[in-house]
Design a protein around this motif. Structure first.
Motif, PDB file in Angstrom:
ATOM      1  N   GLU A 271     -81.248  27.762 114.165  1.00  0.00           N
ATOM      2  CA  GLU A 271     -80.057  27.486 113.376  1.00  0.00           C
ATOM      3  C   GLU A 271     -80.378  27.395 111.893  1.00  0.00           C
ATOM      4  O   GLU A 271     -81.421  26.892 111.504  1.00  0.00           O
ATOM      5  N   ARG A 272     -79.455  27.891 111.082  1.00  0.00           N
ATOM      6  CA  ARG A 272     -79.543  27.819 109.621  1.00  0.00           C
ATOM      7  C   ARG A 272     -80.887  28.334 109.093  1.00  0.00           C
ATOM      8  O   ARG A 272     -81.796  27.580 108.790  1.00  0.00           O
ATOM      9  N   THR A 273     -80.988  29.635 109.033  1.00  0.00           N
ATOM     10  CA  THR A 273     -82.219  30.239 108.528  1.00  0.00           C
ATOM     11  C   THR A 273     -81.871  31.413 107.622  1.00  0.00           C
ATOM     12  O   THR A 273     -80.699  31.803 107.500  1.00  0.00           O
ATOM     13  N   GLU A 274     -82.876  31.981 106.986  1.00  0.00           N
ATOM     14  CA  GLU A 274     -82.681  33.117 106.083  1.00  0.00           C
ATOM     15  C   GLU A 274     -83.701  34.203 106.396  1.00  0.00           C
ATOM     16  O   GLU A 274     -84.862  33.917 106.698  1.00  0.00           O
ATOM     17  N   LEU A 275     -83.243  35.444 106.293  1.00  0.00           N
ATOM     18  CA  LEU A 275     -84.100  36.599 106.535  1.00  0.00           C
ATOM     19  C   LEU A 275     -84.058  37.524 105.331  1.00  0.00           C
ATOM     20  O   LEU A 275     -83.023  37.683 104.691  1.00  0.00           O
ATOM     21  N   ILE A 276     -85.201  38.152 105.057  1.00  0.00           N
ATOM     22  CA  ILE A 276     -85.251  39.198 104.043  1.00  0.00           C
ATOM     23  C   ILE A 276     -85.801  40.453 104.709  1.00  0.00           C
ATOM     24  O   ILE A 276     -86.824  40.410 105.411  1.00  0.00           O
ATOM     25  N   GLY A 295     -84.664  47.381 111.941  1.00  0.00           N
ATOM     26  CA  GLY A 295     -84.912  46.653 110.702  1.00  0.00           C
ATOM     27  C   GLY A 295     -86.067  45.699 110.902  1.00  0.00           C
ATOM     28  O   GLY A 295     -86.206  45.095 111.975  1.00  0.00           O
ATOM     29  N   ILE A 296     -86.923  45.575 109.908  1.00  0.00           N
ATOM     30  CA  ILE A 296     -88.068  44.660 109.980  1.00  0.00           C
ATOM     31  C   ILE A 296     -87.838  43.568 108.938  1.00  0.00           C
ATOM     32  O   ILE A 296     -87.680  43.855 107.749  1.00  0.00           O
ATOM     33  N   TRP A 297     -87.804  42.322 109.396  1.00  0.00           N
ATOM     34  CA  TRP A 297     -87.388  41.188 108.565  1.00  0.00           C
ATOM     35  C   TRP A 297     -88.441  40.093 108.588  1.00  0.00           C
ATOM     36  O   TRP A 297     -89.114  39.880 109.594  1.00  0.00           O
ATOM     37  N   LEU A 298     -88.522  39.363 107.487  1.00  0.00           N
ATOM     38  CA  LEU A 298     -89.341  38.153 107.424  1.00  0.00           C
ATOM     39  C   LEU A 298     -88.408  36.956 107.408  1.00  0.00           C
ATOM     40  O   LEU A 298     -87.467  36.893 106.624  1.00  0.00           O
ATOM     41  N   GLN A 299     -88.680  36.003 108.294  1.00  0.00           N
ATOM     42  CA  GLN A 299     -87.949  34.738 108.290  1.00  0.00           C
ATOM     43  C   GLN A 299     -88.536  33.871 107.184  1.00  0.00           C
ATOM     44  O   GLN A 299     -89.720  33.525 107.214  1.00  0.00           O
ATOM     45  N   LEU A 300     -87.740  33.508 106.208  1.00  0.00           N
ATOM     46  CA  LEU A 300     -88.260  32.884 104.999  1.00  0.00           C
ATOM     47  C   LEU A 300     -88.720  31.443 105.194  1.00  0.00           C
ATOM     48  O   LEU A 300     -89.637  30.985 104.520  1.00  0.00           O
ATOM     49  N   ASP A 301     -88.097  30.705 106.120  1.00  0.00           N
ATOM     50  CA  ASP A 301     -88.516  29.323 106.319  1.00  0.00           C
ATOM     51  C   ASP A 301     -89.667  29.192 107.305  1.00  0.00           C
ATOM     52  O   ASP A 301     -90.275  28.126 107.431  1.00  0.00           O
ATOM     53  N   GLU A 302     -89.966  30.262 108.021  1.00  0.00           N
ATOM     54  CA  GLU A 302     -91.113  30.313 108.935  1.00  0.00           C
ATOM     55  C   GLU A 302     -91.766  31.685 108.752  1.00  0.00           C
ATOM     56  O   GLU A 302     -91.067  32.682 108.651  1.00  0.00           O
ATOM     57  N   PRO A 303     -93.100  31.737 108.733  1.00  0.00           N
ATOM     58  CA  PRO A 303     -93.750  33.051 108.476  1.00  0.00           C
ATOM     59  C   PRO A 303     -93.746  33.963 109.693  1.00  0.00           C
ATOM     60  O   PRO A 303     -94.789  34.366 110.198  1.00  0.00           O
ATOM     61  N   HIS A 304     -92.559  34.278 110.197  1.00  0.00           N
ATOM     62  CA  HIS A 304     -92.433  35.148 111.364  1.00  0.00           C
ATOM     63  C   HIS A 304     -91.808  36.473 110.955  1.00  0.00           C
ATOM     64  O   HIS A 304     -90.804  36.496 110.223  1.00  0.00           O
ATOM     65  N   ILE A 305     -92.359  37.563 111.450  1.00  0.00           N
ATOM     66  CA  ILE A 305     -91.790  38.893 111.219  1.00  0.00           C
ATOM     67  C   ILE A 305     -91.020  39.294 112.472  1.00  0.00           C
ATOM     68  O   ILE A 305     -91.577  39.301 113.583  1.00  0.00           O
ATOM     69  N   HIS A 306     -89.745  39.607 112.301  1.00  0.00           N
ATOM     70  CA  HIS A 306     -88.879  39.961 113.415  1.00  0.00           C
ATOM     71  C   HIS A 306     -88.385  41.405 113.270  1.00  0.00           C
ATOM     72  O   HIS A 306     -88.531  42.019 112.221  1.00  0.00           O
ATOM     73  N   ARG A 307     -87.761  41.876 114.348  1.00  0.00           N
ATOM     74  CA  ARG A 307     -87.115  43.191 114.327  1.00  0.00           C
ATOM     75  C   ARG A 307     -85.656  43.040 114.754  1.00  0.00           C
ATOM     76  O   ARG A 307     -85.364  42.271 115.671  1.00  0.00           O
ATOM     77  N   ILE A 357     -84.365  35.897  94.959  1.00  0.00           N
ATOM     78  CA  ILE A 357     -84.852  35.161  93.792  1.00  0.00           C
ATOM     79  C   ILE A 357     -86.380  35.083  93.828  1.00  0.00           C
ATOM     80  O   ILE A 357     -87.016  35.471  94.823  1.00  0.00           O
ATOM     81  N   SER A 358     -86.968  34.585  92.770  1.00  0.00           N
ATOM     82  CA  SER A 358     -88.432  34.568  92.628  1.00  0.00           C
ATOM     83  C   SER A 358     -89.123  33.848  93.778  1.00  0.00           C
ATOM     84  O   SER A 358     -90.161  34.291  94.274  1.00  0.00           O
ATOM     85  N   SER A 359     -88.550  32.730  94.221  1.00  0.00           N
ATOM     86  CA  SER A 359     -89.195  31.968  95.306  1.00  0.00           C
ATOM     87  C   SER A 359     -89.233  32.755  96.609  1.00  0.00           C
ATOM     88  O   SER A 359     -90.110  32.545  97.448  1.00  0.00           O
ATOM     89  N   ASP A 360     -88.292  33.696  96.797  1.00  0.00           N
ATOM     90  CA  ASP A 360     -88.303  34.525  98.009  1.00  0.00           C
ATOM     91  C   ASP A 360     -89.515  35.455  98.007  1.00  0.00           C
ATOM     92  O   ASP A 360     -90.180  35.634  99.038  1.00  0.00           O
ATOM     93  N   TYR A 361     -89.799  36.042  96.858  1.00  0.00           N
ATOM     94  CA  TYR A 361     -90.978  36.905  96.765  1.00  0.00           C
ATOM     95  C   TYR A 361     -92.251  36.101  97.036  1.00  0.00           C
ATOM     96  O   TYR A 361     -93.178  36.582  97.694  1.00  0.00           O
ATOM     97  N   GLU A 362     -92.280  34.868  96.544  1.00  0.00           N
ATOM     98  CA  GLU A 362     -93.449  34.018  96.755  1.00  0.00           C
ATOM     99  C   GLU A 362     -93.621  33.714  98.235  1.00  0.00           C
ATOM    100  O   GLU A 362     -94.744  33.705  98.750  1.00  0.00           O
ATOM    101  N   LYS A 363     -92.523  33.505  98.958  1.00  0.00           N
ATOM    102  CA  LYS A 363     -92.603  33.248 100.398  1.00  0.00           C
ATOM    103  C   LYS A 363     -93.111  34.467 101.153  1.00  0.00           C
ATOM    104  O   LYS A 363     -93.835  34.337 102.140  1.00  0.00           O
ATOM    105  N   VAL A 364     -92.717  35.647 100.703  1.00  0.00           N
ATOM    106  CA  VAL A 364     -93.219  36.880 101.332  1.00  0.00           C
ATOM    107  C   VAL A 364     -94.729  36.976 101.140  1.00  0.00           C
ATOM    108  O   VAL A 364     -95.481  37.247 102.088  1.00  0.00           O
ATOM    109  N   ARG A 365     -95.174  36.736  99.906  1.00  0.00           N
ATOM    110  CA  ARG A 365     -96.620  36.836  99.633  1.00  0.00           C
ATOM    111  C   ARG A 365     -97.408  35.770 100.387  1.00  0.00           C
ATOM    112  O   ARG A 365     -98.483  36.048 100.917  1.00  0.00           O
TER     113      ARG A 365
END
Length: 479
Positions: A271-276, A295-307, A357-365
């Motif tokens: 519940e209540r999450t964000e994907l990029i 689509g290949i997505w990163l869950q921003l609040d958890e370092p999980h890669i989903h499809r 935003i900038s913090s999203d890129y930081e979460k990806v890295r």
């Protein structure tokens, strides 16, 4: 105030043609009425058509994650071009007159609110829960018996090919495989049906020598489906009330189509999450007889890669929404996770977009592994499961992307370990050669999204680059 961008509207459209036609209605000034509710959560109006009467259309944003479009035109696409045009007109700043919500839409809203209220009361215990469906044990046992029998027949077919050798297969073998695939489908084994048809396609290739390696791998996979499937079905036959396996993918390979309610009951909801989204591709899958949008997505609040995976049958492609690349962050209230391994399939019914935003890129890295050795270990552990996804995906930090003596590309991690980059069999598009077109500065101190593959003939583990991330920049090689 309602926030709508062109990219968000594009993501709601069923296909590119609908986008073009919707924009065309605005450019041609076809809308004779443009109205908005006092609360700003409903767009409605009238659009001139080919007949005497105007088309009456609306888009309801009372639930902004899942807007509802309505129109009295005969189109079977949702949203239709008129509803899309209405949204494009708003996004382009056209003048909308404030007006009261039409009575028919108010009535539909009230009914929807009542349904949601009853659902919430059932979940909280205020109302008795809906009665669960009774399982017809006799019918279920009959179905399972048919599935086990079908798997045993498939096992005999696979063994006959293995014993005879791939070199003895011919057009008659291909026909036999396709005929057998149809029988599997009639026994509710659609997963095995698709994979047997995939084997037939491999053996029907003109350059059969190059297809033998992948055919041998496909035979190995089918054998795993047979062995694990028979064991699973036999256990279910003994206990018809046995709960579905919500951890492995065996249910899907046996043809089960997961319902969202089942996933929720199994606790497979975030519940209540964000994907990029980091990558996207579409392919034509002849074995499934479907177009597949991934689509290949990163869950921003958890370092999980989903499809996210959408299947569009060839016969129904005109009436289904076509997925596409998405460049914003998707804010999601409920993210449903299918059973699986490293990169689980996910699904969401609606979302609200926001700018990256900038913090999203930081979460990806920060989600990227710093050691190739650690990533390879994780990937190999997944590949040990014969039914797991054969093309795992991971984010890896790179101190540089260099060229080897043979001219191939290689990723060098901060520890100095290297991993060869090359295009893999399972992806429909090549991307590795695109690295030569990038600014050399992007190839240092960056993060790479990689899809891995174990080469059946050489035994090597290789990876294909999908996306490169550096600072506040995402460069997609596959979209």
């Amino acid at each position: 105030m309602l926030q709508l961008t062109s990219s968000h509207i594009d993501s709601l459209a069923p296909n590119a043609a609908a986008i073009k036609n919707g924009r065309g209605l605005v450019q041609q000034n076809k809308f004779v009425k443009l109205q908005i509710s006092e609360q700003g959560d409903l767009l409605f109006g009238e659009c001139a058509g080919s007949g005497k009467s105007n088309y009456i259309c609306s888009v309801d944003f009372v639930n902004p994650e899942n807007p509802i479009s309505r129109c009295n035109c005969p189109s079977r696409q949702f949203p239709c071009k008129h509803a899309l045009g209405l949204m494009y007109a708003y996004a382009e700043g056209k003048n909308f007159e404030q007006s009261t919500v039409p009575e028919d839409i108010s009535s539909k809203r009230e009914k929807a609110e009542k349904r949601e209220e009853n659902k919430a009361k059932q979940e909280s215990g205020e109302l008795p829960p809906a009665k669960p469906k009774k399982v017809n044990k006799t019918a279920l046992k009959k179905k399972i018996a048919q599935q086990i029998e079908a798997l045993e027949d498939l096992e005999k077919l696979v063994l006959s090919i293995v014993r005879g050798g791939l070199g003895t297969t011919n057009t008659r073998t291909v026909k036999e495989l396709n005929d057998h695939a149809k029988r599997l489908g009639s026994r509710y084994l659609t997963g095995a049906e698709n994979e047997l048809r995939r084997l037939a396609l491999l053996l029907d290739q003109k350059d059969r020598e190059s297809a033998y390696t992948h055919a041998a791998e496909q035979l190995t996979f089918l054998n795993a489906v047979i062995k694990k499937g028979k064991t699973y079905l036999q256990n279910k036959q003994e206990d018809p009330e046995l709960a579905p396996d919500t951890e492995s993918t065996i249910e899907e390979w046996l043809g089960h189509a997961w319902q969202l309610a089942e996933l929720k009951d199994a606790g497979r909801v975030v519940e209540r999450t964000e994907l990029i989204q980091l990558a996207f591709y579409s392919e034509k899958d002849e074995a499934r007889k479907e177009f597949v949008d991934t689509g290949i997505w990163l869950q921003l609040d958890e370092p999980h890669i989903h499809r996210t995976i959408q299947y569009r049958p060839f016969k129904a492609v005109k009436f289904m929404k076509e997925d596409d690349s998405f460049f914003s962050v998707a804010q999601i209230s409920e993210l449903y996770r299918y059973p699986g391994g490293l990169n689980t399939r996910v699904r969401f019914e609606g979302m609200i977009p926001r700018q990256v935003i900038s913090s999203d890129y930081e979460k990806v890295r920060s989600a990227a592994a710093s050691s190739i050795t650690d990533v390879v270990k994780i990937v190999k552990n997944q590949l040990k499961d014969p039914l797991a996804d054969r093309a795992p995906i991971a984010l890896v930090q790179a101190s540089q992307i260099s060229r080897t003596d043979s001219g191939a590309f290689a990723l060098v991690d901060p520890e100095g370990n290297t991993l060869e980059l090359q295009d893999i069999y399972r992806l429909p598009q090549a991307t590795t050669s695109l690295l030569t077109l990038l600014d050399p500065s992007l190839l240092c101190d960056c993060t790479l999204l990689l899809m891995f593959e174990h080469q059946f003939d050489t035994g090597k583990l290789v990876a294909q680059p999908l996306t490169l991330v550096q600072n506040n920049r995402i460069v997609r090689l596959l979209y």
